[in-house]
Scaffold this motif. Structure first.
Motif, PDB file in Angstrom:
ATOM      1  N   UNK A  71       0.810  -1.214   0.000  1.00  0.00           N
ATOM      2  CA  UNK A  71       0.000   0.000   0.000  1.00  0.00           C
ATOM      3  C   UNK A  71       0.845   1.266   0.000  1.00  0.00           C
ATOM      4  N   UNK A  72       2.158   1.175   0.127  1.00  0.00           N
ATOM      5  CA  UNK A  72       3.010   2.346   0.030  1.00  0.00           C
ATOM      6  C   UNK A  72       3.238   3.083   1.334  1.00  0.00           C
ATOM      7  N   UNK A  73       2.661   2.612   2.423  1.00  0.00           N
ATOM      8  CA  UNK A  73       2.871   3.211   3.744  1.00  0.00           C
ATOM      9  C   UNK A  73       2.859   2.099   4.773  1.00  0.00           C
ATOM     10  N   UNK A  74       3.418   2.358   5.926  1.00  0.00           N
ATOM     11  CA  UNK A  74       3.422   1.347   6.984  1.00  0.00           C
ATOM     12  C   UNK A  74       2.022   1.208   7.558  1.00  0.00           C
ATOM     13  N   UNK A  75       1.510  -0.002   7.564  1.00  0.00           N
ATOM     14  CA  UNK A  75       0.158  -0.267   8.054  1.00  0.00           C
ATOM     15  C   UNK A  75       0.153  -0.107   9.574  1.00  0.00           C
ATOM     16  N   UNK A  76      -0.800   0.667  10.120  1.00  0.00           N
ATOM     17  CA  UNK A  76      -0.849   0.855  11.576  1.00  0.00           C
ATOM     18  C   UNK A  76      -1.103  -0.468  12.289  1.00  0.00           C
ATOM     19  N   UNK A  77      -0.372  -0.711  13.353  1.00  0.00           N
ATOM     20  CA  UNK A  77      -0.548  -1.942  14.105  1.00  0.00           C
ATOM     21  C   UNK A  77      -1.879  -1.945  14.851  1.00  0.00           C
ATOM     22  N   UNK A  78      -2.445  -0.778  15.098  1.00  0.00           N
ATOM     23  CA  UNK A  78      -3.721  -0.721  15.805  1.00  0.00           C
ATOM     24  C   UNK A  78      -4.845  -1.339  14.974  1.00  0.00           C
ATOM     25  N   UNK A  79      -4.775  -1.189  13.638  1.00  0.00           N
ATOM     26  CA  UNK A  79      -5.801  -1.775  12.771  1.00  0.00           C
ATOM     27  C   UNK A  79      -5.334  -3.095  12.181  1.00  0.00           C
ATOM     28  N   UNK A  80      -4.085  -3.151  11.746  1.00  0.00           N
ATOM     29  CA  UNK A  80      -3.557  -4.358  11.147  1.00  0.00           C
ATOM     30  C   UNK A  80      -3.971  -4.565   9.705  1.00  0.00           C
ATOM     31  N   UNK A  81      -4.708  -3.604   9.128  1.00  0.00           N
ATOM     32  CA  UNK A  81      -5.169  -3.687   7.746  1.00  0.00           C
ATOM     33  C   UNK A  81      -4.933  -2.357   7.053  1.00  0.00           C
ATOM     34  N   UNK A  82      -4.949  -2.384   5.722  1.00  0.00           N
ATOM     35  CA  UNK A  82      -4.807  -1.143   4.968  1.00  0.00           C
ATOM     36  C   UNK A  82      -6.124  -0.357   5.016  1.00  0.00           C
ATOM     37  N   UNK A  83      -6.071   0.873   4.554  1.00  0.00           N
ATOM     38  CA  UNK A  83      -7.249   1.741   4.585  1.00  0.00           C
ATOM     39  C   UNK A  83      -8.411   1.216   3.760  1.00  0.00           C
ATOM     40  N   UNK A  84      -8.120   0.614   2.614  1.00  0.00           N
ATOM     41  CA  UNK A  84      -9.186   0.071   1.756  1.00  0.00           C
ATOM     42  C   UNK A  84      -9.907  -1.088   2.441  1.00  0.00           C
ATOM     43  N   UNK A  85      -9.166  -1.969   3.095  1.00  0.00           N
ATOM     44  CA  UNK A  85      -9.790  -3.100   3.782  1.00  0.00           C
ATOM     45  C   UNK A  85     -10.607  -2.628   4.982  1.00  0.00           C
ATOM     46  N   UNK A  86     -10.133  -1.614   5.677  1.00  0.00           N
ATOM     47  CA  UNK A  86     -10.882  -1.066   6.812  1.00  0.00           C
ATOM     48  C   UNK A  86     -12.183  -0.448   6.312  1.00  0.00           C
ATOM     49  N   UNK A  87     -12.111   0.318   5.206  1.00  0.00           N
ATOM     50  CA  UNK A  87     -13.314   0.937   4.651  1.00  0.00           C
ATOM     51  C   UNK A  87     -14.302  -0.133   4.190  1.00  0.00           C
ATOM     52  N   UNK A  88     -13.812  -1.209   3.603  1.00  0.00           N
ATOM     53  CA  UNK A  88     -14.689  -2.301   3.161  1.00  0.00           C
ATOM     54  C   UNK A  88     -15.390  -2.939   4.362  1.00  0.00           C
ATOM     55  N   UNK A  89     -14.648  -3.140   5.463  1.00  0.00           N
ATOM     56  CA  UNK A  89     -15.257  -3.718   6.671  1.00  0.00           C
ATOM     57  C   UNK A  89     -16.340  -2.799   7.232  1.00  0.00           C
ATOM     58  N   UNK A  90     -16.089  -1.484   7.214  1.00  0.00           N
ATOM     59  CA  UNK A  90     -17.068  -0.539   7.740  1.00  0.00           C
ATOM     60  C   UNK A  90     -18.325  -0.530   6.879  1.00  0.00           C
ATOM     61  N   UNK A  91     -18.173  -0.664   5.555  1.00  0.00           N
ATOM     62  CA  UNK A  91     -19.344  -0.683   4.673  1.00  0.00           C
ATOM     63  C   UNK A  91     -20.160  -1.942   4.873  1.00  0.00           C
ATOM     64  N   UNK A  92     -19.506  -3.068   5.110  1.00  0.00           N
ATOM     65  CA  UNK A  92     -20.233  -4.312   5.367  1.00  0.00           C
ATOM     66  C   UNK A  92     -21.006  -4.254   6.679  1.00  0.00           C
ATOM     67  N   UNK A  93     -20.406  -3.603   7.684  1.00  0.00           N
ATOM     68  CA  UNK A  93     -21.048  -3.530   8.999  1.00  0.00           C
ATOM     69  C   UNK A  93     -22.248  -2.591   8.987  1.00  0.00           C
TER      70      UNK A  93
END
Length: 127
Positions: A104-126
């Motif tokens: 993804x071109x940046x260090x993935x935050x350890x607090x989430x453990x996922x990239x921004x796109x995967x986090x956004x996808x999870x939020x849309x599913x929820x």
């Protein structure tokens, strides 16, 4: 009651075992690991020569930073090609999302453990 300055001043090392100075009051010729690194030096196996101390005003607990002698410090070892390669692989692992396997071109935050796109996808599913 002793002041914070007097609690931190022990140039002979009688109270703390090593010479102790108040924050920003250490004599010339001593440096912390970080200060040595900015000069291109490392402690090189020498023992701690002194320490600087500051007393936390709220908690009353001391904080210390260890000091090393600059004249005994050694130059930093240069990076080898193998070390550069290992560092590049480690950084690639920090930039790769474990779910979508993309760099993804940046260090993935350890607090989430996922990239921004995967986090956004999870939020849309929820939602």
């Amino acid at each position: 009651m002793p002041t914070a300055y007097s609690r931190c001043l022990d140039p002979n090392g009688a109270r703390y075992g090593i010479p102790t100075y108040p924050w920003r009051m250490a004599p010339d010729g001593y440096a912390t690991r970080r200060q040595l690194r900015t000069r291109g030096l490392r402690p090189g196996g020498q023992p701690v020569a002194a320490q600087v101390m500051v007393i936390n005003r709220h908690a009353g607990t001391p904080r210390v930073a260890y000091l090393y002698r600059v004249d005994l410090a050694k130059p930093v070892r240069p990076m080898t090609s193998r070390k550069w390669g290992a560092l590049a692989l480690a950084m690639l692992a920090r930039r790769t999302c474990p779910r979508c396997r993309l760099d993804v071109g940046y260090c993935i935050p350890r607090s989430h453990g996922l990239c921004g796109m995967c986090i956004a996808t999870d939020e849309q599913r929820a939602a």
